[in-house]
Design an enzyme around this catalytic site. Sequence first.
Site, short mmCIF file in Angstrom:
data_model
loop_
_atom_site.label_atom_id
_atom_site.label_comp_id
_atom_site.label_asym_id
_atom_site.label_seq_id
_atom_site.Cartn_x
_atom_site.Cartn_y
_atom_site.Cartn_z
N TYR A 1 64.70 19.09 135.94
CA TYR A 1 65.60 18.00 135.46
C TYR A 1 65.75 17.24 136.76
O TYR A 1 65.59 15.95 136.78
CB TYR A 1 66.83 18.52 134.50
N PRO B 1 75.02 8.50 142.50
CA PRO B 1 75.29 8.98 141.16
C PRO B 1 74.32 9.73 140.57
O PRO B 1 73.14 9.52 140.43
CB PRO B 1 75.70 7.81 140.37
N SER C 1 78.86 9.75 138.75
CA SER C 1 78.04 9.45 137.72
C SER C 1 78.75 9.59 136.39
O SER C 1 79.76 10.50 136.46
CB SER C 1 76.91 10.48 137.25
N GLN D 1 80.05 5.02 138.64
CA GLN D 1 78.75 4.44 137.98
C GLN D 1 79.19 4.28 136.51
O GLN D 1 79.71 5.08 135.74
CB GLN D 1 77.71 5.37 138.20
N TYR E 1 77.38 2.93 132.49
CA TYR E 1 76.53 2.60 131.56
C TYR E 1 77.25 1.88 130.50
O TYR E 1 78.30 2.22 130.16
CB TYR E 1 75.59 3.74 130.76
N THR F 1 74.77 0.51 136.31
CA THR F 1 73.30 1.04 136.22
C THR F 1 72.44 0.13 135.20
O THR F 1 72.69 0.21 133.95
CB THR F 1 73.25 2.38 135.93
N LYS G 1 73.24 -1.63 139.82
CA LYS G 1 72.19 -0.67 140.66
C LYS G 1 70.84 -0.61 139.82
O LYS G 1 71.09 -0.33 138.61
CB LYS G 1 72.93 0.82 140.22
N HIS H 1 65.89 4.43 140.66
CA HIS H 1 66.39 5.63 140.00
C HIS H 1 65.45 6.93 140.20
O HIS H 1 65.30 7.72 139.47
CB HIS H 1 66.29 5.31 138.50
N ARG I 1 62.48 7.85 138.51
CA ARG I 1 62.81 8.41 137.06
C ARG I 1 62.80 7.62 135.76
O ARG I 1 62.90 7.91 134.72
CB ARG I 1 64.20 9.25 136.96
N GLY J 1 66.70 5.88 147.20
CA GLY J 1 65.33 6.26 146.85
C GLY J 1 64.30 6.97 148.04
O GLY J 1 63.96 6.11 148.82
N ARG K 1 64.65 11.21 153.01
CA ARG K 1 64.92 12.50 153.24
C ARG K 1 65.02 12.86 154.94
O ARG K 1 64.90 14.07 155.25
CB ARG K 1 63.44 13.22 152.90
N ARG L 1 68.84 13.41 145.43
CA ARG L 1 68.37 14.86 145.31
C ARG L 1 68.66 15.71 146.70
O ARG L 1 69.02 16.98 146.19
CB ARG L 1 66.83 15.00 144.91
C1 FMN Z 1 69.24 14.55 138.65
C2 FMN Z 1 69.65 13.27 138.66
C3 FMN Z 1 70.45 12.59 137.97
C4 FMN Z 1 70.66 11.14 138.11
N1 FMN Z 1 71.79 10.69 137.44
C5 FMN Z 1 72.01 9.41 137.58
C6 FMN Z 1 73.01 8.89 136.69
O1 FMN Z 1 73.76 9.51 136.02
N2 FMN Z 1 73.48 7.52 136.83
C7 FMN Z 1 72.83 6.70 137.62
O2 FMN Z 1 73.03 5.66 137.93
N3 FMN Z 1 71.48 7.07 138.48
C8 FMN Z 1 71.24 8.53 138.24
N4 FMN Z 1 70.30 9.17 139.09
C9 FMN Z 1 69.34 8.42 139.98
C10 FMN Z 1 70.04 8.34 141.47
O3 FMN Z 1 71.51 7.62 141.53
C11 FMN Z 1 69.48 7.48 142.55
O4 FMN Z 1 69.03 6.10 142.31
C12 FMN Z 1 68.07 8.36 142.88
O5 FMN Z 1 67.77 9.54 142.60
C13 FMN Z 1 67.84 8.30 144.38
O6 FMN Z 1 66.63 8.71 144.94
P1 FMN Z 1 66.75 10.20 145.61
O7 FMN Z 1 66.86 11.25 144.62
O8 FMN Z 1 65.14 10.21 146.11
O9 FMN Z 1 67.57 10.05 146.81
C14 FMN Z 1 69.76 10.61 138.93
C15 FMN Z 1 69.26 11.08 139.73
C16 FMN Z 1 68.73 12.49 139.73
C17 FMN Z 1 67.79 12.97 140.72
O1 173 Z 2 68.77 11.77 134.45
C1 173 Z 2 69.08 10.43 135.06
O2 173 Z 2 68.45 10.07 135.94
C2 173 Z 2 70.16 9.88 134.52
O3 173 Z 2 70.32 8.83 134.83
C3 173 Z 2 71.05 10.14 133.21
C4 173 Z 2 71.14 9.46 132.11
C5 173 Z 2 71.89 9.66 131.16
C6 173 Z 2 72.44 10.92 130.85
C7 173 Z 2 72.25 11.81 132.20
C8 173 Z 2 71.64 11.46 133.25
#
Ligand code: FMN
Ligand code: 173
Length: 386
Positions: free
Chosen positions: A28, A81, A110, A131, A133, A159, A241, A265, A268, A297, A300, A320
């Site tokens: 995930y 977030p 988040s 953050q 929605y 977002t 965002k 994102h 994703r 994004g 690393r 991450r």
């Molecule tokens: C496990 C996970 C959960 C995330 N959940 C959210 C979220 O709840 N809301 C949101 O705006 N972005 C979410 N993101 C996106 C991150 O805020 C971010 O844009 C992105 O992961 C940055 O890239 P990186 O993981 O390569 O650093 C999530 C990313 C990951 C990996």
């Molecule tokens: O998993 C995600 O990237 C994310 O943004 C998200 C959206 C809704 C619920 C939980 C996570």
Amino acid sequence: MEYASDPVCISDLERVAKGIMPSGAWAYYDSGANDEQTKHENTLAFNNYRLHPRMLRDVSTISTETTILGQRARTPLGVAPCAMHKLAHPEGELATSRAAAATGGIMILSTYSTTALEKVIQPGGPQYWMQLYVYQQRSVSERLVRRAESAGFKAIVLTIDAPVLGRRLVDARNRFAPPPHLRLENFLQTEVASMPGYEGGEDAHGETFGETFGANGDQSLSWENGIPWLRSITSLPIIAKGVMTAEDTRLAIQHGCAGVIVSNHGGRQLDGTLATIDALPQVVEAAGDKLEVYFDGGVRRGSDVFKALALGARAVFVARPVLWGLAYKGEKGAKLALDILQSELELTMMLSGTRRIEEIDQSYVYQPVARWVRYAAGTNKPVAKL
Ligand SMILES: Cc1cc2nc3c(=O)[nH]c(=O)nc-3n(C[C@H](O)[C@H](O)[C@H](O)COP(=O)(O)O)c2cc1C
Ligand SMILES: O=C(O)C(=O)c1ccccc1
């Protein structure tokens, strides 16, 4: 793999976290949408930007201090977030928040945190942003904004790249849903708890994680019906965002956003976009001095942070790497992830002759001619690192 010491770089931390985490939770966190082209490219594209360092500059004293939304921060490096930090460690968002407070960068919480937003802010910490929605039941989003205001969050990060959740294949195969012992604690409060699928802070109704999300999200949201509404219910600065184009940057300015985060994102959502570092210059150019541009994004390395700053980002967020740190050792591990990136940023500054964040401009990177990562036929494996 055994380590005699703590991991010394982010990829070490990634390997260690992968070895520790349950495979469903790992997948995930790790997964990108579809073929994961964009997820991989986010990281790889940094290699296309080469540094253009200056020497003999007296780097005996350097500082990463900066201002973000007019407030001082000890570093431009912050936490993006991410949903459900407790998948990585039982102390979850509280551990992350303590690590961020020690490092001194911004933390964005988040909506899908496994710790209620009221419990996260640490005294003496950095700025916290919330953050958000926008749901079909706007009263739910409004209530979350009110709570964020009274808890002391300093901005709302809306977002905008997720009208529905992107399709992450491993999650689809696993039918991933949050484990029942975790609660989406922001949804526990009465005014919010009625949203279908999130009763009692559980994610219960969807076949997969994304379905409950998609069933509640407002797919009719637009610049015109969303941002003015949000501005009418809060005086906190609004940051969009998920901006990837000059066009949307201009719309963000027109609608009074205080900032945008260049983000896909983490690969994703829509697979096949530009890497964020490749999208950053057009956003910075369109933004001019009208709003602040932030970035996330694929970061690393501290040198990746440096490159994003050089191309005009005012703050740089990681997701991450922090989750991997959390999985490794809770608060200490999350702090380790941030410390590694921070000290690599400082090293890059010293070795390229920059002493302050404001000095890091475009002249410190060579912009690449367009070159695209090629993939081995039928795989998502890049043929070579560029
Ligand atoms: C496990 C996970 C959960 C995330 N959940 C959210 C979220 O709840 N809301 C949101 O705006 N972005 C979410 N993101 C996106 C991150 O805020 C971010 O844009 C992105 O992961 C940055 O890239 P990186 O993981 O390569 O650093 C999530 C990313 C990951 C990996
Ligand atoms: O998993 C995600 O990237 C994310 O943004 C998200 C959206 C809704 C619920 C939980 C996570």
